[in-house]
Design an enzyme around this catalytic site. Structure first.
Site, PDB file in Angstrom:
ATOM      1  N   ASP A  64       0.835  -1.207   0.000  1.00 40.50           N
ATOM      2  CA  ASP A  64       0.000   0.000   0.000  1.00 40.50           C
ATOM      3  C   ASP A  64       0.870   1.258   0.000  1.00 40.50           C
ATOM      4  OD1 ASP A  64       0.825  -0.174   2.619  1.00 40.50           O
ATOM      5  OD2 ASP A  64      -1.185  -0.117   3.505  1.00 40.50           O
ATOM      6  N   SER A  65       2.198   1.081  -0.089  1.00 41.00           N
ATOM      7  CA  SER A  65       3.092   2.202  -0.442  1.00 41.00           C
ATOM      8  C   SER A  65       2.665   2.764  -1.795  1.00 41.00           C
ATOM      9  CB  SER A  65       4.549   1.729  -0.498  1.00 41.00           C
ATOM     10  OG  SER A  65       4.662   0.546  -1.277  1.00 41.00           O
TER      11      SER A  65
ATOM     12  N   GLU B 197      -0.914  -5.623   8.670  1.00 42.35           N
ATOM     13  CA  GLU B 197      -0.070  -5.006   9.695  1.00 42.35           C
ATOM     14  C   GLU B 197      -0.640  -5.316  11.081  1.00 42.35           C
ATOM     15  OE1 GLU B 197       0.464  -0.810   9.000  1.00 42.35           O
ATOM     16  OE2 GLU B 197       1.178  -1.136   6.947  1.00 42.35           O
TER      17      GLU B 197
ATOM     18  N   GLU C 246       9.608  -3.991   9.924  1.00 46.14           N
ATOM     19  CA  GLU C 246       9.882  -2.643   9.384  1.00 46.14           C
ATOM     20  C   GLU C 246      10.441  -1.742  10.475  1.00 46.14           C
ATOM     21  OE1 GLU C 246       6.985  -0.885   6.816  1.00 46.14           O
ATOM     22  OE2 GLU C 246       8.030   1.040   6.820  1.00 46.14           O
TER      23      GLU C 246
HETATM   24  O1  KIV Z   1       3.554  -0.988   1.473  1.00 45.59           O
HETATM   25  C1  KIV Z   1       4.670  -1.513   1.286  1.00 45.59           C
HETATM   26  O2  KIV Z   1       5.292  -1.351   0.240  1.00 45.59           O
HETATM   27  C2  KIV Z   1       5.206  -2.344   2.359  1.00 45.59           C
HETATM   28  C3  KIV Z   1       6.633  -2.772   2.283  1.00 45.59           C
HETATM   29  C4  KIV Z   1       7.575  -1.681   2.128  1.00 45.59           C
HETATM   30  C5  KIV Z   1       7.000  -3.695   3.368  1.00 45.59           C
HETATM   31  O3  KIV Z   1       4.510  -2.668   3.257  1.00 45.59           O
END
Ligand code: KIV
Length: 259
Positions: free
Chosen positions: A48-49, A117, A184
């Protein structure tokens, strides 16, 4: 073996015992995923990045299930054999039932597994997903979906108590059926301790080198989001600069051309 089968905790634990480190990168669309598969990464993550590096939001809290479905489907079209894991975005796994229903939607568009998460507080969701036959990856340490509550991105597990709590979270997720756990921004000593204590792979991001694998946001690795790169990542390419330069050259050529 199918990509989904390879995400069974018994198999990821076996891979961990074999000692081969896992390289995981994010993709959000067809070319991104296809390039990663051609490069031979172990797993592709539709993180979700997405919210920051593709959709232009300040953090991941704006990402919807609709966004994740759209981009997971596109990434899935770029892969033939690499396992594809998709994030369940904020607010979509408050209960075990919601987690299973929304994860099924991601699986339906091509994900082989999902990531959520949270630590011991989310064991019930992990158990429900695993019981439904949906491979699930945990994510502890800094939780980007909680960044507004936490007021920033900070290292976790620095004190003995904090390290103990993270280890308890990791054990709970593992017992619940997670096939791997993202760590993380976990203090390297705590990350090493967790890695040594749990049977399934730890996948670190900003958590030192003693994890069983590493994950990065591909835009941080490639310089495709040149306005920000976290301290723990080193860009190995300058994709943003290359695009700017190609576009500028195109504009010069168009403007210089005769009518
Ligand atoms: O949202 C994301 O890209 C992530 C990773 C960086 C672990 O959760």
């Amino acid at each position: 073996m199918s990509p989904a089968d390879s995400l069974h905790p018994a198999l990821t634990a076996e891979a961990k015992r074999g000692g081969r480190k896992l390289a995981v990168l994010t993709a959000y669309d067809y070319p991104g995923a296809r390039l990663l598969e051609e490069a031979g990464v172990d797993w592709v993550l539709v993180g979700d990045s997405l919210g920051m590096v593709v959709l232009g939001y300040p953090d991941t809290t704006h990402v919807t299930l609709g966004d994740m479905l759209h981009h997971t489907a596109a990434a899935a079209r770029g892969l033939s054999h690499t396992p594809l894991i998709a994030d369940l975005p904020i607010g979509t796994y408050e209960t075990p039932e919601a987690a299973v229903q929304n994860a099924r939607a991601l699986i339906h568009v091509g994900a082989h597994g999902v990531k959520i998460e949270g630590g011991a507080s989310h064991r019930a969701q992990i158990e429900a997903l695993a019981a439904a036959g949906i491979p699930v990856m945990g994510h502890i340490g800094m939780l980007p979906q909680s960044v507004l509550l936490e007021g920033g991105y900070r290292i976790k597990g620095k004190t003995p108590d904090a390290s103990d709590a993270l280890l308890a979270d990791a054990v709970a997720l593992t017992e619940g059926g997670a096939f791997a756990i993202v760590l993380e921004l976990v203090h390297p000593a705590a990350a090493q301790r967790i890695t040594e204590c749990i049977p399934v792979p730890t996948i670190g991001i900003g958590s030192g080198t003693h994890c069983d694998g590493q994950v990065l946001v591909t835009h941080d690795l490639t310089g495709a989001f040149p306005w920000f790169c976290p301290k723990f990542a080193t860009a190995k390419a300058a994709v943003g600069d290359a695009i700017r330069s190609a576009a500028a050259q195109f504009a010069v050529e168009v403007r210089a051309s005769k009518k």
